[in-house]
Design a protein around this motif. Structure first.
Motif, short mmCIF file in Angstrom:
data_model
loop_
_atom_site.label_atom_id
_atom_site.label_comp_id
_atom_site.label_asym_id
_atom_site.label_seq_id
_atom_site.Cartn_x
_atom_site.Cartn_y
_atom_site.Cartn_z
N GLY A 141 -8.46 -9.45 0.91
CA GLY A 141 -8.10 -10.42 -0.12
C GLY A 141 -9.31 -11.07 -0.76
O GLY A 141 -9.34 -11.31 -1.97
N ASP A 169 -2.51 -13.24 -0.95
CA ASP A 169 -1.38 -14.04 -0.48
C ASP A 169 -0.70 -14.69 -1.68
O ASP A 169 -1.11 -14.52 -2.83
CB ASP A 169 -1.82 -15.06 0.57
CG ASP A 169 -2.88 -16.02 0.06
OD1 ASP A 169 -2.97 -16.22 -1.16
OD2 ASP A 169 -3.65 -16.55 0.89
N THR A 170 0.36 -15.44 -1.41
CA THR A 170 1.18 -16.00 -2.49
C THR A 170 0.38 -16.91 -3.41
O THR A 170 0.51 -16.86 -4.64
CB THR A 170 2.38 -16.76 -1.90
OG1 THR A 170 3.12 -15.86 -1.06
CG2 THR A 170 3.31 -17.27 -2.99
N LYS A 368 6.79 -16.19 6.18
CA LYS A 368 5.89 -16.54 5.08
C LYS A 368 4.73 -17.40 5.57
O LYS A 368 4.87 -18.22 6.46
CB LYS A 368 6.65 -17.27 3.97
CG LYS A 368 7.63 -16.37 3.21
CD LYS A 368 8.11 -17.06 1.96
CE LYS A 368 8.92 -16.11 1.09
NZ LYS A 368 9.34 -16.74 -0.17
N LEU A 370 0.15 -18.18 4.33
CA LEU A 370 -1.06 -17.68 3.69
C LEU A 370 -1.74 -16.66 4.60
O LEU A 370 -1.45 -16.57 5.80
CB LEU A 370 -2.02 -18.84 3.39
CG LEU A 370 -1.49 -19.92 2.44
CD1 LEU A 370 -2.53 -21.02 2.26
CD2 LEU A 370 -1.10 -19.33 1.10
N ASN A 371 -2.67 -15.88 4.02
CA ASN A 371 -3.44 -14.94 4.84
C ASN A 371 -4.16 -15.70 5.95
O ASN A 371 -4.74 -16.76 5.72
CB ASN A 371 -4.48 -14.20 3.98
CG ASN A 371 -3.82 -13.18 3.06
OD1 ASN A 371 -2.66 -12.83 3.24
ND2 ASN A 371 -4.57 -12.70 2.08
N SER A 373 -2.59 -17.00 8.59
CA SER A 373 -1.74 -18.03 9.18
C SER A 373 -1.02 -17.54 10.45
O SER A 373 -0.30 -18.31 11.07
CB SER A 373 -0.71 -18.52 8.16
OG SER A 373 0.12 -17.46 7.72
N LYS A 375 0.94 -14.44 10.86
CA LYS A 375 2.22 -13.75 10.68
C LYS A 375 2.33 -12.54 11.62
O LYS A 375 3.36 -12.34 12.26
CB LYS A 375 2.38 -13.31 9.22
CG LYS A 375 2.41 -14.47 8.23
CD LYS A 375 2.66 -14.04 6.81
CE LYS A 375 1.54 -13.24 6.22
NZ LYS A 375 0.30 -14.03 6.02
N GLU A 481 4.22 -6.29 5.49
CA GLU A 481 3.62 -5.92 4.20
C GLU A 481 3.96 -4.47 3.82
O GLU A 481 3.07 -3.64 3.59
CB GLU A 481 2.09 -6.12 4.24
CG GLU A 481 1.65 -7.55 4.42
CD GLU A 481 1.92 -8.44 3.21
OE1 GLU A 481 2.49 -7.95 2.23
OE2 GLU A 481 1.58 -9.62 3.26
N HIS A 510 4.31 -10.73 0.56
CA HIS A 510 4.02 -11.66 -0.54
C HIS A 510 4.69 -11.17 -1.82
O HIS A 510 4.53 -11.80 -2.87
CB HIS A 510 2.51 -11.76 -0.77
CG HIS A 510 1.75 -12.28 0.42
ND1 HIS A 510 1.92 -13.56 0.90
CD2 HIS A 510 0.83 -11.69 1.22
CE1 HIS A 510 1.13 -13.74 1.95
NE2 HIS A 510 0.46 -12.63 2.16
#
Length: 527
Positions: A141, A169-170, A368, A370-371, A373, A375, A481, A510
């Motif tokens: 990213g 990310d979003t 959901k 951010l990168n 976080s 997941k 993803e 995302h």
């Protein structure tokens, strides 16, 4: 402008030929097509980074190019990758008193270069990076955002973007979407991100037929493709009806001819004609029947070939059906209960506060955050591969399938057929396994191909095919993803497959468009 562009791979395989493309100032163009159509190659030709095998390339200025892959920059600093190191060094030396002709020429009166770099990095949330850092130390990213920041730094008129939302990310995607909407740059974008594609004014589809222009955004393109698909379906039905009619006519004509021949033979026998006359009659009858067979066979064969060609034009999404049994679990059964769970090392905890949630059978939830976080860490806990460091996580005994963006469930040392056979728990015959492979677009030439040679989309299709071969629907499918490495056709295939599935679904993505398409109804948000 591209005129008559041809590109041949170094191994002499032809990728495309006769490509004509006109891009006007301020155009915002989506370049789409199936994997292998040559989108990235065409973008590299437009950027001047790749020479075509034939044809003419003209551009009003030097385009700014954001590549899909960044490994070639790993040994460079950020400043070197963005090609600003000479200007920055010249500015530093001038400010230190070394006002040479060479430094002035390198700076080219761009006194604000350092300030623009800072502003661009702040805009793309890259404040923590320095221009001297090596590209190889950055995440996927961050690599993408560095090159997106380069647009603000270089201020080009023409911008070429190859999968710009990959790895974002979003939050970063929203910054990208805002740029797409507000910029006056001329844009050509290769992407499978349908939210992004809907922000572009025109869709150019690259296929074996060349480039087809659709004068609208992605939703307009999709509607036009649906009209084309409906017309193809009508052609198919019409041709199938014609084939049935031709076969019926052939059968009736042969039966009529055989009755006439039989009647004629009886008359000849009653008349007591000599053997030589009888043989002549027999030969004439056989020749007549053969001629009739030939005429009808040729007609049937022509229609059959036309039908086969129409079927080849069917999109892959029309050919694949999952046909999975439903999960045996009743809807609403509690599968996972988490109470204030957390994970980390030492005093550092991933989530503040800890996570508490339930997953029930039949639910469709997005995970959901951010990168960075956590997941993927949470998924490993749900699968039982990791234990929380604090809190409690209770899991019911369920069969779960995990499909990540690298399709690590595929064994790269096996052939396509061997991988399919691994799922063959129901003792299907060899021809039945190969029929399933064919249905998922793995024709005969794929069966002995090593899985390591498959693209992301092909690996995804093989995983779905394996599910149909096992015919044991998992209680839960977890997608991590899943659309990152897929073209639009393969995203549609995955979407259709997931919508046929009746069990529990957890998705890390995302891609908001994909989440809506698979009917996600709730979310687990990571702080």
């Amino acid at each position: 402008m591209l005129q008559g562009i041809t590109y041949t791979h170094p191994n002499r395989d032809l990728l495309f030929t006769g490509i004509d493309l006109v891009i006007n100032k301020h155009d915002k163009i989506a370049l789409i097509g199936n994997n292998g159509a040559g989108k990235s190659t065409l973008l590299k030709i437009l950027s001047g980074n790749l020479q075509p095998s034939g044809g003419l390339v003209k551009a009003a200025g030097k385009p700014y190019y954001l590549p899909q892959l960044f490994g070639q920059y790993n040994h460079l600093s950020i400043a070197e990758a963005l090609q600003v190191q000479h200007k920055l060094q010249a500015l530093k030396e001038i400010l230190d008193g070394h006002v040479t002709a060479e430094n002035m020429a390198l700076l080219d009166d761009d006194w604000a270069i350092e300030e623009r770099c800072k502003e661009a990095f702040m805009h793309w949330k890259l404040d923590s990076l320095t221009l001297t850092q090596k590209m190889g130390t950055l995440s996927g990213g961050q690599n993408t955002r560095v090159f997106l920041a380069g647009i603000m730094i270089h201020r080009p008129e023409i911008v070429l973007l190859d999968e710009p939302s990959n790895h974002l990310d979003t939050l970063s995607r929203n910054i990208l979407y805002n740029y797409i909407q507000t910029t006056n740059n001329t844009l050509v974008v290769v992407s499978h991100d349908r939210t992004l594609l809907n922000l572009l004014h025109t869709v150019y589809e690259l296929s074996k037929r060349g480039i087809t222009v659709y004068g609208g955004n992605y939703d307009f393109y999709a509607a036009q493709k649906m009209i084309e698909r409906d017309a193809l379906d009508q052609d198919l039905k019409s041709k199938e009806k014609a084939l049935r009619k031709a076969k019926e006519t052939e059968r009736e004509s042969l039966e009529r001819q055989q009755k006439l021949d039989a009647r004629g033979k009886k008359k000849q026998e009653k008349a007591g004609l000599p053997t030589i006359s009888m043989n002549t009659f027999k030969n004439n009858a056989e020749k007549s029947t053969a001629r009739l067979k030939g005429v009808h066979a040729e007609k049937v064969d022509t229609i059959a070939q036309e039908l086969d060609q129409l079927r080849k034009e069917l999109p892959g999404t029309e050919k694949m059906k999952m046909d999975l049994d439903n999960s045996a679990l009743h809807k609403g059964k509690i599968l996972v209960t988490a109470k204030e769970i957390n994970f980390g090392y030492g005093s550092r905890q991933l989530w503040q506060p800890g996570l508490s949630f339930q997953v029930k059978s039949g639910e469709r939830l997005a995970i959901k955050g951010l990168n960075g976080s956590g997941k993927t860490t949470l998924i490993k806990m749900i699968l039982g591969e990791l234990q929380p460091r604090s809190g409690t996580l209770d899991r019911a005994g369920v069969k779960a399938i995990y499909i990540d963006q690298d399709y690590s469930g595929i064994n790269n040392t096996l052939s396509v057929y061997e991988q399919a056979q691994q799922a063959n728990t129901g003792a299907l015959q060899e021809h039945e396994v190969k029929t399933r492979l064919n249905r998922f677009l793995f024709t005969k030439e794929y069966w002995d191909k090593p899985c390591s040679a498959l693209s992301g989309g092909e690996k995804m299709r093989l995983m779905l095919c394996a599910l149909t071969i096992s015919n044991q629907a998992p209680d839960m499918i977890i997608l991590d993803e899943p659309t990152n490495n897929l073209d639009i056709q393969n995203i549609e295939i995955l979407t259709n497959a997931i919508n046929e599935y009746k069990g529990t679904l957890l998705v890390v993505s995302h891609d908001e468009y994909f989440l809506r398409q698979v009917n996600v109804e709730g979310e687990i948000t990571l702080g």
